[in-house]
Design an enzyme around this catalytic site. Structure first.
Site, PDB file in Angstrom:
ATOM      1  N   LEU A   1      10.566 -20.154  -5.445  1.00  0.00           N
ATOM      2  CA  LEU A   1       9.548 -19.325  -4.792  1.00  0.00           C
ATOM      3  C   LEU A   1       8.215 -19.351  -5.555  1.00  0.00           C
ATOM      4  O   LEU A   1       8.194 -19.248  -6.782  1.00  0.00           O
ATOM      5  CB  LEU A   1      10.069 -17.874  -4.750  1.00  0.00           C
TER       6      LEU A   1
ATOM      7  N   ASP B   1       0.826  -1.210   0.000  1.00  0.00           N
ATOM      8  CA  ASP B   1       0.000   0.000   0.000  1.00  0.00           C
ATOM      9  C   ASP B   1       0.863   1.264   0.000  1.00  0.00           C
ATOM     10  O   ASP B   1       1.977   1.264   0.517  1.00  0.00           O
ATOM     11  CB  ASP B   1      -0.905  -0.017   1.248  1.00  0.00           C
TER      12      ASP B   1
ATOM     13  N   HIS C   1       2.337   3.746  -8.943  1.00  0.00           N
ATOM     14  CA  HIS C   1       2.161   2.307  -9.155  1.00  0.00           C
ATOM     15  C   HIS C   1       3.360   1.721  -9.896  1.00  0.00           C
ATOM     16  O   HIS C   1       3.805   0.614  -9.617  1.00  0.00           O
ATOM     17  CB  HIS C   1       0.866   2.034  -9.926  1.00  0.00           C
TER      18      HIS C   1
HETATM   19  C1  IPE Z   1      -5.394  -2.653  -0.181  1.00  0.00           C
HETATM   20  O1  IPE Z   1      -5.098  -1.317  -0.283  1.00  0.00           O
HETATM   21  C2  IPE Z   1      -5.375  -3.283  -1.544  1.00  0.00           C
HETATM   22  C3  IPE Z   1      -4.081  -3.403  -2.183  1.00  0.00           C
HETATM   23  C4  IPE Z   1      -2.935  -3.060  -1.677  1.00  0.00           C
HETATM   24  C5  IPE Z   1      -4.122  -3.969  -3.492  1.00  0.00           C
HETATM   25  P1  IPE Z   1      -6.216  -0.195  -0.449  1.00  0.00           P
HETATM   26  O2  IPE Z   1      -5.505   1.079  -0.611  1.00  0.00           O
HETATM   27  O3  IPE Z   1      -7.171  -0.576  -1.508  1.00  0.00           O
HETATM   28  O4  IPE Z   1      -6.971  -0.275   0.951  1.00  0.00           O
HETATM   29  P2  IPE Z   1      -7.830   0.803   1.714  1.00  0.00           P
HETATM   30  O5  IPE Z   1      -8.864   1.327   0.754  1.00  0.00           O
HETATM   31  O6  IPE Z   1      -6.909   1.875   2.156  1.00  0.00           O
HETATM   32  O7  IPE Z   1      -8.413   0.071   2.877  1.00  0.00           O
HETATM   33  C1  IPE Z   2      -1.537   0.345  -3.381  1.00  0.00           C
HETATM   34  O1  IPE Z   2      -1.335   1.705  -3.369  1.00  0.00           O
HETATM   35  C2  IPE Z   2      -1.807  -0.201  -4.751  1.00  0.00           C
HETATM   36  C3  IPE Z   2      -3.197  -0.602  -4.965  1.00  0.00           C
HETATM   37  C4  IPE Z   2      -4.170  -0.541  -4.099  1.00  0.00           C
HETATM   38  C5  IPE Z   2      -3.509  -1.143  -6.264  1.00  0.00           C
HETATM   39  P1  IPE Z   2      -2.524   2.733  -3.315  1.00  0.00           P
HETATM   40  O2  IPE Z   2      -2.907   3.108  -4.700  1.00  0.00           O
HETATM   41  O3  IPE Z   2      -3.641   2.227  -2.478  1.00  0.00           O
HETATM   42  O4  IPE Z   2      -1.821   3.962  -2.619  1.00  0.00           O
HETATM   43  P2  IPE Z   2      -2.450   4.945  -1.540  1.00  0.00           P
HETATM   44  O5  IPE Z   2      -2.985   4.095  -0.432  1.00  0.00           O
HETATM   45  O6  IPE Z   2      -3.541   5.701  -2.240  1.00  0.00           O
HETATM   46  O7  IPE Z   2      -1.326   5.801  -1.112  1.00  0.00           O
HETATM   47 MG    MG Z   3      -4.088   2.394  -0.495  1.00  0.00          MG
END
Ligand code: IPE
Ligand code: IPE
Ligand code: MG
Length: 266
Positions: free
Chosen positions: A154, A43, A60
């Site tokens: 892995l 995240d 990303h």
């Molecule tokens: C969880 O992160 C999903 C992934 C890392 C793919 P999110 O960014 O979607 O989660 P929330 O919305 O903060 O709970």
């Molecule tokens: C995680 O990073 C990747 C996915 C959920 C696909 P985020 O896109 O959720 O990044 P934040 O949480 O907005 O910083």
């Molecule tokens: Mg996120």
């Protein structure tokens, strides 16, 4: 003095620069008690991009680079399973442009990395409703799974269109169907039965869960499987997550006492 484990690790030529800090951490890891299965909620890509005034898609992209290095390290450490949360069932709520960018990155990652992954004996697998991904993503995933299917290193398990609740709903539906057909006796259903109906039926439960970016929640990830998993949370944003952080998490994990509801000296 470096232990054999470190010598082995270096001898395999990880291709990653080993800093003094990393060396010290590696030397303190007990190779006999490594987590078998590590799960990661990757995240913080969006926040990483925002901090730099960049579009989220570039966050990303930086996240993919971090993943590449972590996969490499897991392979070097001979971790058996790495499950990475890449796209949740709730992530479709994001703007279509971001969803498209994520799907394109997935395709690009799989196509560009599959040869390197195979050269490192990594086997690609997935959990989630992958049949609902865009056709190009499904195709790339199938290609990566097929190409790497005979690898015995892995297991890189990608959670794609994954939701813990969706997984439980599917499992319950399938079980109910089989009960209805007289194939399963409801009284014989136990925890192992449920486990066999989940996407993760072939995987042990994670030993260690890492979530980056400072949020303290599991966001619908592996609800059943995380029952006794050790959590390691860090404010580090996923694109900034380095091998050093994973090594720290493993050392921390090895210092925990896993009781599974029991007591230690009995
Ligand atoms: C969880 O992160 C999903 C992934 C890392 C793919 P999110 O960014 O979607 O989660 P929330 O919305 O903060 O709970
Ligand atoms: C995680 O990073 C990747 C996915 C959920 C696909 P985020 O896109 O959720 O990044 P934040 O949480 O907005 O910083
Ligand atoms: Mg996120």
């Amino acid at each position: 003095m470096l232990n054999n484990f470190l010598k082995l690790w270096r001898g395999k030529g990880s291709g990653l620069p080993v800093t003094a800090d990393e060396e010290a951490l590696i030397a303190s890891i007990d190779p006999a008690r490594l987590p078998k299965h590590i799960a990661i909620i990757m995240d913080g890509n969006g926040r990483w991009a925002k901090k730099r005034g960049l579009p989220r898609a570039l966050g990303h992209r930086a996240g993919v680079d971090a993943l590449r290095n972590i996969v490499k390290l897991c392979r070097q450490l001979e971790i058996e399973y790495l499950t990475c949360y890449a796209f949740s069932t709730e992530n479709w709520k994001r703007p279509p442009k971001e969803v498209t960018a994520l799907m394109n990155l997935l395709v690009e990652f799989l196509q560009k990395e599959i040869d390197e992954l195979c050269a490192n004996y990594v086997r690609v697998s997935s959990i989630g409703r992958t049949e609902e991904l865009p056709p190009a993503a499904q195709k790339a995933l199938q290609m990566a799974v097929n190409k790497s299917s005979n690898n015995n290193g892995l297991i890189l398990n990608l959670a794609l269109n994954y939701g813990g609740r969706a997984e439980l709903v599917e499992a319950v539906r399938q079980l109910a169907r089989e009960v209805k057909q007289g194939l399963v006796d409801p009284e014989a259903i136990d925890e192992n039965t449920i486990g066999r109906y989940l996407y993760t039926s072939e995987l042990p439960d994670p030993d260690l869960l890492i979530r980056t970016s400072g949020d303290f929640r599991i966001s619908n990830f592996l609800l059943w499987q995380l029952a006794y998993t050790e959590f390691w949370l860090t404010p580090v944003l996923w694109p900034d997550f380095k091998p050093l952080h994973l090594l720290n998490a493993i050392v921390d994990y090895q210092n925990r006492e896993r009781r599974f509801g029991g007591i230690k000296d009995f």
